[in-house]
Design a protein around this motif. Structure first.
Motif, PDB file in Angstrom:
ATOM      1  N   ILE A   1      77.349 -76.590 -17.733  1.00  0.00           N
ATOM      2  CA  ILE A   1      76.603 -77.221 -18.820  1.00  0.00           C
ATOM      3  C   ILE A   1      77.287 -78.496 -19.311  1.00  0.00           C
ATOM      4  O   ILE A   1      76.660 -79.318 -19.976  1.00  0.00           O
ATOM      5  N   ARG A   2      78.571 -78.643 -18.968  1.00  0.00           N
ATOM      6  CA  ARG A   2      79.299 -79.851 -19.382  1.00  0.00           C
ATOM      7  C   ARG A   2      79.335 -80.921 -18.295  1.00  0.00           C
ATOM      8  O   ARG A   2      79.566 -82.093 -18.580  1.00  0.00           O
TER       9      ARG A   2
ATOM     10  N   VAL B   1      71.773 -66.866  -9.580  1.00  0.00           N
ATOM     11  CA  VAL B   1      72.507 -67.427  -8.446  1.00  0.00           C
ATOM     12  C   VAL B   1      73.457 -66.353  -7.925  1.00  0.00           C
ATOM     13  O   VAL B   1      74.328 -65.878  -8.655  1.00  0.00           O
ATOM     14  N   THR B   2      73.265 -65.951  -6.684  1.00  0.00           N
ATOM     15  CA  THR B   2      74.059 -64.863  -6.113  1.00  0.00           C
ATOM     16  C   THR B   2      74.564 -65.243  -4.725  1.00  0.00           C
ATOM     17  O   THR B   2      73.944 -66.043  -4.013  1.00  0.00           O
TER      18      THR B   2
ATOM     19  N   GLN C   1      72.290 -67.884  -2.921  1.00  0.00           N
ATOM     20  CA  GLN C   1      70.851 -67.827  -3.160  1.00  0.00           C
ATOM     21  C   GLN C   1      70.571 -68.267  -4.589  1.00  0.00           C
ATOM     22  O   GLN C   1      71.179 -67.759  -5.532  1.00  0.00           O
ATOM     23  N   VAL C   2      69.669 -69.222  -4.735  1.00  0.00           N
ATOM     24  CA  VAL C   2      69.291 -69.727  -6.056  1.00  0.00           C
ATOM     25  C   VAL C   2      67.826 -69.381  -6.292  1.00  0.00           C
ATOM     26  O   VAL C   2      66.951 -69.840  -5.567  1.00  0.00           O
TER      27      VAL C   2
ATOM     28  N   ILE D   1      76.235 -73.770 -11.035  1.00  0.00           N
ATOM     29  CA  ILE D   1      74.836 -74.085 -10.722  1.00  0.00           C
ATOM     30  C   ILE D   1      73.914 -73.559 -11.817  1.00  0.00           C
ATOM     31  O   ILE D   1      73.018 -74.262 -12.294  1.00  0.00           O
ATOM     32  N   ARG D   2      74.136 -72.341 -12.224  1.00  0.00           N
ATOM     33  CA  ARG D   2      73.290 -71.723 -13.259  1.00  0.00           C
ATOM     34  C   ARG D   2      73.368 -72.502 -14.569  1.00  0.00           C
ATOM     35  O   ARG D   2      72.340 -72.776 -15.218  1.00  0.00           O
TER      36      ARG D   2
END
Length: 204
Positions: free
Chosen positions: A58-59, A171-172, A187-188, A140-141
């Motif tokens: 997020i940053r 995201v895994t 995987q997204v 990523i999330r």
């Protein structure tokens, strides 16, 4: 004046100030080791690494927007391509590809051709179940919650509370070389798009 075109991940990476790659890898390894010592449970370490990545993601968005000049993404597919081709190259210096899209265009795989986080790493038998690079899934999330396919990537000065939609994703890890697989594959999956709530009301 014509708008500035998007910059490639290679071009950005070549001109960024960055720490020594070996130092970065060793520092991350020390962080994972300390988490294993403090938390003891591998599942808790996975959760903590994901949360750390989320906070980083997020940053990173502001820096990404400011340096990449990436134009507006029209859908989730284009957003995933930007992450793989620009984001990963910009911050890790590695190339990633996007594959295995589902029919709805809401789930895909990002496959890393290289992974600098795992240099010098071998997982002992006591770390079965550990997703050593789970920080990447969190990054990523977190990043996707801060930008959206309806946001103007070309206007980094717009504060996050003015963006229209937040992308909630899962995201895994699907494959992990450290766990015996032949590649690093994330995987997204797009779970939902949440309209942003404005922090104030304009009563005028």
């Amino acid at each position: 004046m014509a708008p500035v075109g998007p910059r490639s991940g290679d071009a950005i990476f070549a001109n960024m100030e960055r720490v020594n790659a070996e130092l970065f890898t060793l520092t991350y390894g020390a962080t994972v080791r300390q988490l294993l010592t403090d938390l003891e449970e591998v599942d808790e370490v996975n959760k903590q690494l994901d949360q750390m990545g989320y906070n980083i993601g997020i940053r990173l968005v502001d820096e990404f927007l400011a340096k990449s000049n990436v134009s507006r993404c029209v859908d989730f597919k284009e957003t995933a391509e930007v992450i793989a081709k620009v984001g990963f190259k910009m911050f890790l210096g590695v190339t990633a590809s996007v594959t295995n899209w589902d029919a709805d265009g809401t789930c895909c795989s990002i496959v890393l051709e290289d992974n600098p986080l795992v240099d010098f790493v071998e997982l002992p038998d006591t770390c079965q179940g550990l997703y050593y690079c789970n920080i990447l899934s969190g990054v990523i999330r977190g990043a996707l919650e801060m930008v959206s396919n309806t946001s103007s990537f070309a206007q980094p000065s717009i504060p996050s509370f003015l963006w229209d939609v937040s992308l909630k994703t899962e995201v895994t890890w699907i494959r992990d070389v450290l766990r015996g697989d032949d590649a690093y594959e994330l995987q997204v999956k797009l779970v939902k798009q949440v309209p942003e709530e404005y922090p104030y009301k304009d009563d005028e």
